[in-house]
Design a protein around this motif. Structure first.
Motif, mmCIF file in Angstrom:
data_model
loop_
_atom_site.group_PDB
_atom_site.id
_atom_site.type_symbol
_atom_site.label_atom_id
_atom_site.label_comp_id
_atom_site.label_asym_id
_atom_site.label_seq_id
_atom_site.Cartn_x
_atom_site.Cartn_y
_atom_site.Cartn_z
ATOM 1 N N THR A 77 0.887 -1.291 0.016
ATOM 2 C CA THR A 77 0.190 0.022 0.052
ATOM 3 C C THR A 77 1.002 1.194 -0.007
ATOM 4 O O THR A 77 2.155 1.324 0.298
ATOM 5 C CB THR A 77 -0.742 0.036 1.341
ATOM 6 O OG1 THR A 77 -0.139 0.382 2.450
ATOM 7 C CG2 THR A 77 -1.591 -1.348 1.376
ATOM 8 N N HIS A 78 0.272 2.300 -0.300
ATOM 9 C CA HIS A 78 0.911 3.572 -0.165
ATOM 10 C C HIS A 78 0.814 4.596 1.208
ATOM 11 O O HIS A 78 1.038 5.685 1.019
ATOM 12 C CB HIS A 78 0.615 4.409 -1.321
ATOM 13 C CG HIS A 78 0.869 3.847 -2.779
ATOM 14 N ND1 HIS A 78 2.309 3.777 -3.202
ATOM 15 C CD2 HIS A 78 0.173 3.329 -3.729
ATOM 16 C CE1 HIS A 78 2.198 3.498 -4.451
ATOM 17 N NE2 HIS A 78 0.798 3.041 -4.672
ATOM 18 N N ASP A 79 0.277 3.608 2.149
ATOM 19 C CA ASP A 79 -0.121 4.286 3.516
ATOM 20 C C ASP A 79 1.217 4.794 4.198
ATOM 21 O O ASP A 79 2.395 4.129 3.753
ATOM 22 C CB ASP A 79 -0.642 3.216 4.424
ATOM 23 C CG ASP A 79 -2.178 2.953 3.967
ATOM 24 O OD1 ASP A 79 -2.553 3.500 3.182
ATOM 25 O OD2 ASP A 79 -2.705 1.893 4.076
ATOM 26 N N ALA A 80 1.136 5.522 4.970
ATOM 27 C CA ALA A 80 2.520 5.916 5.521
ATOM 28 C C ALA A 80 2.882 4.769 6.477
ATOM 29 O O ALA A 80 2.288 3.971 7.111
ATOM 30 C CB ALA A 80 2.255 7.090 6.668
ATOM 31 N N PRO A 139 2.706 -1.094 4.237
ATOM 32 C CA PRO A 139 3.200 -0.060 3.376
ATOM 33 C C PRO A 139 4.358 -0.234 2.867
ATOM 34 O O PRO A 139 5.161 -1.042 3.466
ATOM 35 C CB PRO A 139 3.351 0.852 4.630
ATOM 36 C CG PRO A 139 2.316 0.545 5.527
ATOM 37 C CD PRO A 139 2.370 -0.877 5.849
ATOM 38 N N ASN A 158 -1.808 -6.614 4.488
ATOM 39 C CA ASN A 158 -1.186 -5.510 3.678
ATOM 40 C C ASN A 158 -0.127 -5.240 4.651
ATOM 41 O O ASN A 158 0.108 -5.324 5.720
ATOM 42 C CB ASN A 158 -2.030 -4.439 3.458
ATOM 43 C CG ASN A 158 -3.205 -4.839 2.632
ATOM 44 O OD1 ASN A 158 -3.037 -5.664 1.782
ATOM 45 N ND2 ASN A 158 -4.553 -4.131 2.296
ATOM 46 N N THR A 206 4.829 2.483 9.584
ATOM 47 C CA THR A 206 4.706 2.703 10.896
ATOM 48 C C THR A 206 6.092 2.076 11.526
ATOM 49 O O THR A 206 6.283 2.169 12.916
ATOM 50 C CB THR A 206 3.468 1.703 11.297
ATOM 51 O OG1 THR A 206 3.852 0.451 11.140
ATOM 52 C CG2 THR A 206 2.388 2.145 10.776
ATOM 53 N N SER A 256 2.257 -5.731 7.923
ATOM 54 C CA SER A 256 2.036 -4.838 9.216
ATOM 55 C C SER A 256 1.979 -5.784 10.507
ATOM 56 O O SER A 256 1.155 -6.811 10.460
ATOM 57 C CB SER A 256 1.029 -3.791 9.122
ATOM 58 O OG SER A 256 1.163 -3.184 7.963
ATOM 59 N N ASP A 270 7.553 0.661 4.798
ATOM 60 C CA ASP A 270 7.875 -0.288 5.568
ATOM 61 C C ASP A 270 8.836 -1.424 5.157
ATOM 62 O O ASP A 270 9.579 -1.914 5.834
ATOM 63 C CB ASP A 270 6.827 -1.009 6.647
ATOM 64 C CG ASP A 270 6.127 0.127 7.690
ATOM 65 O OD1 ASP A 270 7.067 0.943 7.976
ATOM 66 O OD2 ASP A 270 5.139 -0.102 8.063
#
Length: 214
Positions: free
Chosen positions: A156-159, A176, A174, A161, A202, A179
């Motif tokens: 994903t393109h999420d920030a 990011p 999923n 963690t 994650s 990460d």
């Protein structure tokens, strides 16, 4: 460290260049097109024009480590998947071996270490993709390189963690891209990650701690 990133113009590749630069390394981004060079420079990397399907020895020369983050992309056919995801990876691995460079980090895929035919039953495209990743991984693991094979879940393109879950097999969840990039970079300098392949999504464990516990 001088670190070559193959597939530097991709989503994960660009994050790798950016993070390597921020961490004080000297990232070199392998790209196939002249017009892709400025983008690598903007991220703090040195562009290297090379094609994974051809001679890449000159691109690998004098590097301290090599990262394979290339892929044929979702819009190409099975032939290109074979050319890039398997044969291109093996071509780069061979060049790394021939030049005496020890550290190689492979971006693979969740499921590539499992029974591919059963896992992707009924989906020929996914079967072929995972099989090519599997064969590239198997070639790398047969070498004497200090390799690490990273098999992330859905990207994903999420920030990021900086917290992950790693194991031989993890649930199909999923993670990011940020990460994944940080994990691949951390693996270069964590001896406990050498000669290892793992799936990752994650989780609740800091990246450095997760690699130490592999």
């Amino acid at each position: 460290m001088k670190i070559l990133v193959a597939g530097a113009n991709g989503h994960t590749g660009r994050l790798l260049i950016k993070c390597l630069n921020e961490d004080g390394h000297e990232p070199y981004g392998m790209v196939r097109k002249e017009e892709q060079k400025p983008g690598i420079e903007e991220l703090g990397g040195t562009p290297v024009l090379a094609d994974l399907e051809r001679d890449v020895g000159y691109a690998v020369k004098e590097m301290d480590a090599v990262i394979f983050a290339a892929g044929s992309g979702s819009s190409t056919g099975p032939e290109k998947t074979t050319d890039v995801d398997r044969d291109g990876a093996i071509n780069l691995i061979k060049a790394t071996e021939n030049l005496g460079i020890k550290k190689f980090v492979m971006l693979s895929s969740i499921g590539a270490g499992r029974d591919v035919q059963a896992l992707a039953q009924g989906n020929e495209r996914m079967q072929h993709y995972l099989q090519m990743k599997k064969e590239a991984d198997e070639y790398l693991s047969s070498t004497e390189l200090d390799y690490t094979i990273v098999r992330p879940g859905g990207l994903t393109h999420d920030a990021g963690t900086s917290k992950i879950k790693v194991a031989d097999e993890v649930p199909f969840e999923n993670i990011p891209r940020a990460d994944v990039a940080k994990t691949m970079i951390a693996a270069i300098q964590e001896p406990n990650a050498y000669h290892k392949a793992f799936e990752m999504v994650s989780g609740d464990t800091q990246i450095e701690d997760a690699l130490k516990k592999l």
